[in-house]
Design a protein around this motif. Sequence first.
Motif, PDB file in Angstrom:
ATOM      1  N   ALA A 193     -38.036  -2.217-116.454  1.00 57.96           N
ATOM      2  CA  ALA A 193     -37.582  -1.392-117.611  1.00 57.96           C
ATOM      3  C   ALA A 193     -36.186  -2.090-118.284  1.00 57.96           C
ATOM      4  O   ALA A 193     -35.709  -1.571-119.120  1.00 57.96           O
ATOM      5  N   ASP A 218     -45.843  -0.923-118.209  1.00 58.97           N
ATOM      6  CA  ASP A 218     -45.262   0.238-119.240  1.00 58.97           C
ATOM      7  C   ASP A 218     -43.910   0.063-119.156  1.00 58.97           C
ATOM      8  O   ASP A 218     -43.406   0.152-120.461  1.00 58.97           O
ATOM      9  N   GLY A 221     -43.147  -3.179-121.149  1.00 61.25           N
ATOM     10  CA  GLY A 221     -43.381  -2.440-122.527  1.00 61.25           C
ATOM     11  C   GLY A 221     -44.158  -3.533-123.741  1.00 61.25           C
ATOM     12  O   GLY A 221     -44.349  -4.837-123.095  1.00 61.25           O
ATOM     13  N   ARG A 248     -49.970  -2.459-125.006  1.00 63.78           N
ATOM     14  CA  ARG A 248     -48.635  -2.002-124.310  1.00 63.78           C
ATOM     15  C   ARG A 248     -47.861  -3.097-123.571  1.00 63.78           C
ATOM     16  O   ARG A 248     -46.794  -2.771-122.882  1.00 63.78           O
TER      17      ARG A 248
END
Length: 324
Positions: A193, A218, A221, A248
């Motif tokens: 992230a 995810d 990203g 994604r």
Amino acid sequence: MSRPTVLRVPPLSPQLHDAVGEQYDALDLPAEGRPAFLAEHGAEVVAIVCTNGGQVDAGVINALPNLRVIANHGVGYDNIDVPAALARGIAVSNTPGVLDDAVADTALALLLAVRRRVVVADLFVRAGEWQRGEFPLTTEVSRSRVGILGLGRIGRAIATRLEAFGCTVSYHSRHEVPGVPYAYAASAAELAASVDNLVAVVPGGASTAALVDREVLDALGPTGVLVNVARGSVVDQDALVAALVEGRLGGAGLDVFAAEPEVPAALADLDNVVLLPHVGSATHETRAAMRALTLDNLASWLDTGTLLTPIPEMSEMSERAGGA
């Protein structure tokens, strides 16, 4: 005086195969009829030489009553049933250190190839498309944020290269690494992230299986890039394919796959993915050094009962025994 008998577990390079045969009495584990072969010859074998592609499971180990050492040609050794070997007091070696630079170079090459679309640009020129218009803009690796999953020897070699590109490096490992200037993330998802690019270089095995799962992908990203030079098992391959196909995830550079040499057709159809045939350490220089270290480990154990580069589990066992 007879020479020790060494079992060669395929696949081996011709050079390693021949070198073992020159120094020892060698047997080759056949692809077919293994139970009969092992029943006939198992008692002769005192050592095994194998590579990451050659499975040395509990069945093979237990069929060799006089086996003393397994010399693995590769830094990863998830091809070996280590608990079964150590339970019998069988020594296991690998080849760390000598392939760090080659694998680190490959990781950086994949990252650059994906971000700068090197393969697609090459095909663009070859197809004569340049005469009809400019190639689309790409994104830079320089000054980007890069996360490294597994800050061991290879991970640190990758980090050093990235520093030269002005990248901000952070990492996640099982434990925080003392004395490094990189930020530590408590989980793979937390690391993903916080970065633009994620490089996986953790060992294979049960503890890292599907470490890069949908949550991690995810978190990285739709503009993120994943590079895997570790093991195919480290990434949930189905989740990776889905993330790429659905947009994604921004792209991937892959040297390893879940069921090599099989590669999902969906990956081959994507132009934001660069695929290599597990060649991270495949240079003349590195393979020669790996071969020499494999043979030196084997000779050292047979001569003195010591290994130059035992796998970490052996050192951990010795420490526990010493503290008992």
